[in-house]
Design an enzyme around this catalytic site. Structure first.
Site, PDB file in Angstrom:
ATOM      1  N   GLU A  44       0.606  -1.248  -0.098  1.00  0.00           N
ATOM      2  CA  GLU A  44      -0.292   0.380   0.053  1.00  0.00           C
ATOM      3  C   GLU A  44       0.916   0.793  -0.031  1.00  0.00           C
ATOM      4  O   GLU A  44       1.294   1.414   0.857  1.00  0.00           O
ATOM      5  CB  GLU A  44      -0.844   0.122   1.395  1.00  0.00           C
ATOM      6  CG  GLU A  44      -1.854  -1.183   1.392  1.00  0.00           C
ATOM      7  CD  GLU A  44      -2.968  -0.800  -0.350  1.00  0.00           C
ATOM      8  OE1 GLU A  44      -2.906  -0.497  -0.916  1.00  0.00           O
ATOM      9  OE2 GLU A  44      -3.139  -2.486  -0.359  1.00  0.00           O
TER      10      GLU A  44
ATOM     11  N   CYS B 121      -1.320   9.330   2.519  1.00  0.00           N
ATOM     12  CA  CYS B 121      -1.603   8.918   1.061  1.00  0.00           C
ATOM     13  C   CYS B 121      -2.300   9.433   0.695  1.00  0.00           C
ATOM     14  O   CYS B 121      -2.571   9.514  -1.067  1.00  0.00           O
ATOM     15  CB  CYS B 121      -1.489   7.103   1.554  1.00  0.00           C
ATOM     16  SG  CYS B 121      -2.822   6.280   2.077  1.00  0.00           S
TER      17      CYS B 121
HETATM   18  P1  NAD Z   1       9.119   4.537   4.146  1.00  0.00           P
HETATM   19  O1  NAD Z   1       8.738   4.396   2.681  1.00  0.00           O
HETATM   20  O2  NAD Z   1      10.015   5.311   3.800  1.00  0.00           O
HETATM   21  O3  NAD Z   1       8.833   4.206   5.092  1.00  0.00           O
HETATM   22  C1  NAD Z   1       8.049   2.657   5.685  1.00  0.00           C
HETATM   23  C2  NAD Z   1       8.407   1.340   6.755  1.00  0.00           C
HETATM   24  O4  NAD Z   1       9.235   1.108   5.579  1.00  0.00           O
HETATM   25  C3  NAD Z   1       9.135   2.203   7.579  1.00  0.00           C
HETATM   26  O5  NAD Z   1       8.808   1.269   8.330  1.00  0.00           O
HETATM   27  C4  NAD Z   1      10.405   1.835   7.628  1.00  0.00           C
HETATM   28  O6  NAD Z   1      11.443   1.510   8.121  1.00  0.00           O
HETATM   29  C5  NAD Z   1      10.779   1.301   6.415  1.00  0.00           C
HETATM   30  N1  NAD Z   1      11.932   0.943   6.369  1.00  0.00           N
HETATM   31  C6  NAD Z   1      12.439   1.351   5.343  1.00  0.00           C
HETATM   32  N2  NAD Z   1      13.402   1.021   4.559  1.00  0.00           N
HETATM   33  C7  NAD Z   1      13.020  -0.396   4.537  1.00  0.00           C
HETATM   34  C8  NAD Z   1      13.250  -0.964   3.695  1.00  0.00           C
HETATM   35  N3  NAD Z   1      14.723  -1.190   2.736  1.00  0.00           N
HETATM   36  N4  NAD Z   1      12.918  -2.700   3.885  1.00  0.00           N
HETATM   37  C9  NAD Z   1      12.020  -2.765   4.795  1.00  0.00           C
HETATM   38  N5  NAD Z   1      11.685  -2.115   5.782  1.00  0.00           N
HETATM   39  C10 NAD Z   1      11.863  -0.944   5.052  1.00  0.00           C
HETATM   40  O7  NAD Z   1       7.277   5.505   4.023  1.00  0.00           O
HETATM   41  P2  NAD Z   1       7.006   7.024   5.157  1.00  0.00           P
HETATM   42  O8  NAD Z   1       7.565   8.237   4.514  1.00  0.00           O
HETATM   43  O9  NAD Z   1       7.226   6.627   6.397  1.00  0.00           O
HETATM   44  O10 NAD Z   1       5.410   7.282   4.631  1.00  0.00           O
HETATM   45  C11 NAD Z   1       5.079   7.944   3.896  1.00  0.00           C
HETATM   46  C12 NAD Z   1       4.159   7.242   2.212  1.00  0.00           C
HETATM   47  O11 NAD Z   1       4.203   6.680   3.016  1.00  0.00           O
HETATM   48  C13 NAD Z   1       3.612   8.154   1.434  1.00  0.00           C
HETATM   49  O12 NAD Z   1       4.332   7.575   0.606  1.00  0.00           O
HETATM   50  C14 NAD Z   1       2.862   7.754   1.784  1.00  0.00           C
HETATM   51  O13 NAD Z   1       2.044   7.986   0.815  1.00  0.00           O
HETATM   52  C15 NAD Z   1       2.393   6.453   2.035  1.00  0.00           C
HETATM   53  N6  NAD Z   1       1.675   5.741   2.348  1.00  0.00           N
HETATM   54  C16 NAD Z   1       0.336   4.713   1.952  1.00  0.00           C
HETATM   55  C17 NAD Z   1      -0.585   4.211   2.747  1.00  0.00           C
HETATM   56  C18 NAD Z   1      -1.587   3.487   2.179  1.00  0.00           C
HETATM   57  O14 NAD Z   1      -2.526   2.757   2.561  1.00  0.00           O
HETATM   58  N7  NAD Z   1      -1.113   3.239   0.719  1.00  0.00           N
HETATM   59  C19 NAD Z   1      -0.512   4.996   3.954  1.00  0.00           C
HETATM   60  C20 NAD Z   1      -0.271   5.369   4.795  1.00  0.00           C
HETATM   61  C21 NAD Z   1       0.833   6.459   3.804  1.00  0.00           C
END
Ligand code: NAD
Length: 499
Positions: free
Chosen positions: A266, A300
């Site tokens: 997501e 998001c």
């Molecule tokens: P991010 O992708 O930077 O981090 C999300 C999670 O992934 C964190 O827990 C982070 O520690 C982890 N992570 C980072 N690198 C990783 C790796 N290599 N392997 C595994 N895990 C890893 O996202 P963010 O900045 O925390 O959140 C914002 C983003 O999330 C925006 O793009 C937003 O649109 C999206 N979002 C989507 C939804 C949805 O339902 N579609 C909901 C909320 C947020």
């Protein structure tokens, strides 16, 4: 505003969530010594330390996954009604601790009380709906070529599910995976974002332990990318649900593919908000401001591009400007404000860069465009065009880029001119036009005469294109998402063959 703040009270007054229980520790069925260097949790509005949580290492993730796998066997064998009882108890514990939890959410995520209430109520809803999942049929009885042999297709747990979550709605976005995963008989290893491990991790550990979840079925691993990748690649994890950016989602999907795992992604969005020339402009500006400025745009489904038909664009911009200028920005824990802080300073700078580079490329500053510390003013950009950073990139800040469309067809073309496809909305006085446009919008969620941010526990939540890989969260789809098929045949007498 919060003179008698719960978090400012003595620790023992915070009951279930008292830091004296979890401070510096990690939850692996019980609170234990931190494997990695503990993480400091910072309040985005003030920079103050809210708490310290234990951290995981790739090696401790592997141990957590093995513990979860062992605990899953008995949990999966329980009657679904018994699992359901744990989920209902967890929901009632969230209700009982409502005020404490609201304050933790406000302070850890920098959101308004209204955002925290939406998050907490949604989380309770996820538990209640997941607790009712057992009423879904477990499978089908299939046609059998041998009338003496029963042929059944049934849904069985996957085993251990890894859940990776972001910081914007940490409690809700964890629970929308954790609750249905547990309900369907799986164990869970949860990795919250390192910026929000209290509402994204500690709270879940505490309420499930108190609700009677058997030890080991839920494990929390704190840390960043290395811990996340250790979880994705651990052999006993059979499914990963990941909520976060498209950039990291691609990496998670790639690793999950290499290890032949189910993965639900997501991801990000750049959701179009279309205003046609017959729209009620005041209502449209109200919805558009909400869609772009709610939780400082860090959602998001935020309205990422306002696509407005040319002959109403100036009055629409004026109505949006008036709203942006009147909204108060500040610390939502201490004052009555409409917008709180951006999650961290790096993200403030990124938002500002997207705004300033778009202005340099020819966009017009209609409102905002300034910040102080973590507080970014709600910003309206006019004359935004394809190719400008504010058009092309997810901003994740309180910015409303307004793009001119020549007519309905052009508006639709612009709306679908994105790699993302999470949410979309259209404003029009004509239901016929609304339906005509909505049917052609390429997005997982579409709203007529509303804005783009909306979610409920029972809808199929998810995106198209680069916003996700087709997975859907919600009670309409959860029974399928969090299980796998098994075909079983049953005969009373042993089958005989020519050999
Ligand atoms: P991010 O992708 O930077 O981090 C999300 C999670 O992934 C964190 O827990 C982070 O520690 C982890 N992570 C980072 N690198 C990783 C790796 N290599 N392997 C595994 N895990 C890893 O996202 P963010 O900045 O925390 O959140 C914002 C983003 O999330 C925006 O793009 C937003 O649109 C999206 N979002 C989507 C939804 C949805 O339902 N579609 C909901 C909320 C947020």
């Amino acid at each position: 505003m919060h003179d008698d703040a719960v978090i400012d009270r003595p620790l023992e007054a915070q009951g279930l969530f008292s830091p004296s229980v979890w401070s510096g520790r990690i939850f692996n069925g019980k609170w234990s010594e931190s494997a990695g260097d503990p993480l400091t949790v910072v309040e985005p509005a003030t920079g103050a330390t809210l708490g310290v949580v234990g951290a995981s290492t790739p090696a401790s993730v592997a141990e957590a996954v093995s513990r979860a796998a062992r605990a899953q066997e008995a949990w999966g064998d329980l009657a679904a009604t018994d699992r359901s009882r744990v989920l209902r108890k967890a929901a009632s514990l969230l209700e009982d601790n409502y005020d404490t939890l609201i304050e933790w959410i406000v302070r850890e995520t920098g959101g308004l009380r209204a955002k925290a209430e939406t998050e907490l109520k949604g989380t309770i809803g996820e538990l209640e709906h997941s607790a009712a999942l057992f009423i879904e049929p477990e499978g089908n009885v299939l046609h059998s070529p041998d009338p003496q042999r029963l042929s059944i297709a049934r849904r069985v747990p996957l085993g251990v599910i890894g859940v990776i979550t972001p910081w914007n709605f940490p409690l809700l976005l964890a629970m929308r995976s954790v609750a249905p995963a547990l309900a369907m008989g799986n164990a869970v290893v949860l990795k919250p974002d390192p910026q929000t491990p209290i509402t994204g991790g500690v709270v879940l550990a505490q309420i499930f332990a108190e609700a009677g979840l058997p030890e080991g079925v839920l494990q929390i691993c704190n840390g960043g990318a290395d811990v996340g990748e250790a979880l994705v690649t651990a052999a006993e994890v059979r499914m990963i649900t990941f909520t976060g950016s498209t950039r990291v989602g691609r990496r998670v999907g790639e690793l999950a593919g290499q290890h032949v795992k189910k993965v639900a992604l997501e991801l990000g969005g750049k959701s179009p908000f279309i205003v046609l020339d017959d729209a009620d402009l005041d209502a449209a500006a109200s919805a558009g401001a909400w869609g772009s400025f709610l939780h400082q745009g860090q959602i998001c489904m935020a309205s990422g591009r306002h696509i407005v038909v040319r002959n109403v664009v100036e009055p629409y911009l004026e109505a949006l400007r008036e709203r942006a200028e009147r909204l108060k920005v500040g610390n939502p824990f201490r004052e009555e404000v409409a917008l709180g802080p951006i999650i961290n300073r790096r993200q403030v700078e990124r938002v500002h860069e997207l705004v300033t580079t778009s202005l340099a490329a020819g966009a017009r500053l209609v409102a905002g465009g300034q910040y102080e510390g973590a507080f970014y003013r709600p910003t309206v950009l006019g004359d935004v065009q394809p190719g400008m950073p504010a058009y092309d990139h997810e901003i994740f800040g309180p910015v409303a880029p307004v793009i001119i469309a020549e007519n309905e067809d052009h508006a639709l073309k612009l709306a679908n001119d994105t790699e993302y496809g999470l949410s979309a909305a259209v404003q029009t006085a004509s239901l016929e036009r609304g339906l005509r446009v909505a049917r052609r919008l390429r997005a997982g969620m579409v709203h007529i005469n509303d804005q783009t941010i909306s979610d409920l526990p029972w809808i199929p939540m998810g995106g198209m294109g680069q916003s996700g890989n087709g997975s859907r969260f919600g009670t309409t789809t959860n029974a399928e998402e969090f299980t796998q098929w098994q075909w079983m045949t049953v005969g009373g007498t042993p089958a005989r063959y020519p050999f």
